[in-house]
Design a protein around this motif. Structure first.
Motif, short mmCIF file in Angstrom:
data_model
loop_
_atom_site.label_atom_id
_atom_site.label_comp_id
_atom_site.label_asym_id
_atom_site.label_seq_id
_atom_site.Cartn_x
_atom_site.Cartn_y
_atom_site.Cartn_z
N LEU A 1 41.78 33.40 45.67
CA LEU A 1 42.53 33.91 46.81
C LEU A 1 43.11 32.78 47.64
N ARG A 2 42.33 31.70 47.83
CA ARG A 2 42.84 30.57 48.60
C ARG A 2 44.05 29.94 47.94
N GLN A 3 44.06 29.94 46.61
CA GLN A 3 45.21 29.39 45.89
C GLN A 3 46.46 30.25 46.07
N LYS A 4 46.26 31.49 46.52
CA LYS A 4 47.37 32.38 46.84
C LYS A 4 47.63 32.40 48.35
N ASP A 5 47.07 31.42 49.08
CA ASP A 5 47.23 31.32 50.53
C ASP A 5 46.64 32.51 51.27
N VAL A 6 45.56 33.05 50.72
CA VAL A 6 44.82 34.13 51.39
C VAL A 6 43.42 33.59 51.70
N PHE A 7 43.04 33.59 52.98
CA PHE A 7 41.79 32.96 53.38
C PHE A 7 40.78 33.95 53.95
N ALA A 8 41.10 35.24 53.87
CA ALA A 8 40.16 36.26 54.35
C ALA A 8 40.24 37.47 53.43
N LEU A 9 39.06 37.95 53.00
CA LEU A 9 39.02 39.11 52.10
C LEU A 9 39.66 40.35 52.73
N GLU A 10 39.49 40.49 54.05
CA GLU A 10 40.01 41.69 54.70
C GLU A 10 41.54 41.73 54.74
N ASP A 11 42.20 40.63 54.36
CA ASP A 11 43.66 40.61 54.31
C ASP A 11 44.21 41.19 53.00
N VAL A 12 43.32 41.40 52.02
CA VAL A 12 43.77 41.76 50.66
C VAL A 12 43.69 43.27 50.45
N ALA A 13 44.80 43.83 49.95
CA ALA A 13 44.81 45.23 49.56
C ALA A 13 44.42 45.37 48.09
N TYR A 14 45.05 44.55 47.25
CA TYR A 14 44.77 44.59 45.82
C TYR A 14 44.76 43.18 45.25
N ALA A 15 43.84 42.95 44.33
CA ALA A 15 43.81 41.69 43.57
C ALA A 15 43.57 42.06 42.11
N ILE A 16 44.43 41.54 41.25
CA ILE A 16 44.40 41.91 39.84
C ILE A 16 44.33 40.65 38.99
N VAL A 17 43.34 40.58 38.11
CA VAL A 17 43.26 39.47 37.15
C VAL A 17 44.09 39.85 35.93
N GLU A 18 45.15 39.09 35.69
CA GLU A 18 46.06 39.40 34.59
C GLU A 18 45.46 38.97 33.26
N THR A 19 46.14 39.35 32.17
CA THR A 19 45.61 39.07 30.84
C THR A 19 45.59 37.58 30.51
N ASN A 20 46.38 36.76 31.24
CA ASN A 20 46.35 35.32 31.00
C ASN A 20 45.37 34.59 31.91
N GLY A 21 44.58 35.37 32.68
CA GLY A 21 43.55 34.78 33.53
C GLY A 21 43.99 34.51 34.95
N LYS A 22 45.28 34.60 35.24
CA LYS A 22 45.77 34.37 36.60
C LYS A 22 45.56 35.61 37.45
N MET A 23 45.52 35.39 38.76
CA MET A 23 45.28 36.50 39.68
C MET A 23 46.54 36.81 40.49
N SER A 24 46.89 38.09 40.53
CA SER A 24 47.98 38.57 41.39
C SER A 24 47.36 39.21 42.62
N VAL A 25 47.93 38.91 43.79
CA VAL A 25 47.36 39.37 45.05
C VAL A 25 48.42 40.10 45.87
N ILE A 26 48.06 41.27 46.38
CA ILE A 26 48.92 42.02 47.29
C ILE A 26 48.20 42.13 48.63
N ARG A 27 48.81 41.61 49.67
CA ARG A 27 48.20 41.68 51.00
C ARG A 27 48.34 43.08 51.60
N LYS A 28 47.49 43.36 52.56
CA LYS A 28 47.65 44.60 53.33
C LYS A 28 48.96 44.50 54.13
N PRO A 29 49.65 45.63 54.30
CA PRO A 29 50.96 45.58 54.98
C PRO A 29 50.92 44.88 56.34
#
Length: 225
Positions: A119-147
């Motif tokens: 999450l920090r590598q996606k510039d997200v430093f608090a769990l409560e800021d995240v709506a969805y986090a998905i580990v893709e098939t290549n091992g990378k993580m996609s992050v969607i913040r709460k609106p």
């Protein structure tokens, strides 16, 4: 010594051609099948490189077979979703609507520290800021913040930003890139005109970038200043 040198060059050229045939990906973006083939090719190529008594074809033939297998696998994955999921797996949601999916983390053998690092590598430093986090098939993580935690865009604010088009490096260390000029819809005469206006020549330029609007930035070589 000469034979070993020639064999190494031939295998090097063959591996480069094989990588081009299999497509352009960084190591971190390789799917499972691609990573396996890449590792096998490197191991197979090392044998005839080190042992000049080993027939060169014993290295070339397995590499060619692996490349054909990988291309065939890629085509099958494009045509058949089940086969793709069988080879590559499927994305796994580790944070769903703000809730950490502990079972999925255990399934991935991902610790909470690993999750926080991603999450920090996606510039997200608090769990409560995240709506969805998905580990893709290549091992990378996609992050969607709460609106309410996401940064506003120019469209949200109703601000019209100028469109400068794509920017590309048109001159790199004294060499002109015709591909970059074509990308920004410019020509060599345009480039020559710009450089004449700056009393500079191509060989004096360390790097020059330009965009489709004709805006440019020039950095001269230090020894040419």
């Amino acid at each position: 010594m000469t034979i070993s040198f020639i064999r190494t060059l031939l295998l090097y050229a063959l591996i480069l051609a094989a990588m081009r045939l299999m497509g352009k990906r960084q190591i971190s973006e390789l799917q499972t099948s691609e990573l396996v083939v890449t590792l096998l090719i490197s191991d197979i190529a090392a044998i005839p490189m080190q042992d000049s008594g080993q027939p060169l074809v014993s290295g070339i033939l397995p590499i060619a077979i692996l490349v054909v297998c990988e291309i065939a696998t890629s085509v099958l994955m494009l045509k058949n979703g089940f086969f793709r999921r069988m080879i590559c797996g499927k994305p796994i949601v580790v944070i769903n609507d703000g809730r950490v999916m502990q079972r999925e983390l255990r399934r991935l053998r991902m610790t909470t520290e690993d999750l926080s690092e991603e999450l920090r590598q996606k510039d997200v430093f608090a769990l409560e800021d995240v709506a969805y986090a998905i580990v893709e098939t290549n091992g990378k993580m996609s992050v969607i913040r709460k609106p309410e935690k996401d940064q506003p865009t120019a469209g949200m604010l109703g601000v019209a930003l100028p469109d400068n088009g794509i920017e590309a490096v048109v001159v790199s260390d004294g060499a002109v890139s015709d591909f970059s000029l074509q990308l920004i819809r410019k020509s060599r005469p345009w480039l020559e005109g710009v450089l004449r206006g700056k009393n500079a020549s191509v060989k004096d330029i360390f790097i020059m970038t330009a965009n489709t609007k004709g805006e440019f930035r020039i950095i001269k070589k230090e020894d040419a200043l």
